[in-house]
Enzyme design. Structure first.
Site, PDB file in Angstrom:
ATOM      1  CE  LYS A  40      52.171  37.353  41.550  1.00 44.04           C
ATOM      2  NZ  LYS A  40      50.798  37.136  41.160  1.00 44.04           N
ATOM      3  N   GLY A  45      58.860  30.583  48.177  1.00 40.15           N
ATOM      4  CA  GLY A  45      58.411  30.330  49.554  1.00 40.15           C
ATOM      5  C   GLY A  45      57.007  29.759  49.608  1.00 40.15           C
ATOM      6  CB  CYS A  46      53.889  30.797  47.918  1.00 42.91           C
ATOM      7  SG  CYS A  46      53.893  32.493  48.573  1.00 42.91           S
ATOM      8  CB  THR A  47      56.335  26.650  45.466  1.00 41.27           C
ATOM      9  OG1 THR A  47      55.816  27.558  44.494  1.00 41.27           O
ATOM     10  CG2 THR A  47      56.353  25.247  44.884  1.00 41.27           C
ATOM     11  CB  ALA A  50      51.564  25.052  48.585  1.00 46.01           C
TER      12      ALA A  50
END
Length: 155
Positions: A40, A45-47, A50
């Site tokens: 998401k 974690g995704c930030t 990325a």
């Protein structure tokens, strides 16, 4: 469906991406592709992941690799996420989940004793002929970008 592994032909896809673009694996033939699936936009974690890929984007470019992040978020969410964190990677939107499923990233997850379906953080390195070279499953963000970059440079 059997799990994709090195040596398999990467499933083709065409998806809408941030910045009003479209991305198609077929059109990237001749380049290495780092295809990473993440749960998401704008979650911790995704930030981190990325931003990590974005910080290394020049090195991936120099090695002839395109980096594409895929989640089920909308293109509008991707645009916000990209702008908020100054991301340099392409973010593709797979709202239908077809590509996520084709790559085996849609899995049963378990959190706090609750079972649900979601995107497993995983990365595929696809060579210039569209063949999967390396697969990372159940990715831990720390050190992942470096490991992928090393594999790209070695390929």
């Amino acid at each position: 469906m059997s799990e994709l592994k090195p040596g398999d032909k990467a499933p083709d896809f065409t998806l809408p991406a941030d910045g009003d673009r479209q991305v198609s694996l077929r059109e990237l033939q001749g380049k290495s592709v780092v295809l990473y699936f993440y749960p998401k936009d704008d979650t911790p974690g995704c930030t981190k992941e990325a931003i990590g890929f974005s910080e290394a984007i020049d090195e991936f470019d120099a090695a002839g690799a395109v980096v594409i992040g895929v989640s089920k978020d909308t293109v509008a969410k991707h645009d916000k996420f990209r702008d908020k964190h100054d991301l340099k990677v392409m973010l593709a939107s797979d709202e239908s989940g077809e590509v996520v499923e084709a790559y085996g990233a849609w899995v049963e997850k378990n959190m706090y004793g609750r079972t649900y379906m979601g995107i497993e953080r995983c990365t595929y390195l696809i060579n210039s002929d569209g063949v999967i070279q390396q697969v990372w499953r159940k990715v831990r963000v720390k050190g992942h970008v470096e490991a992928v970059l090393e594999a790209v440079k070695a390929s």
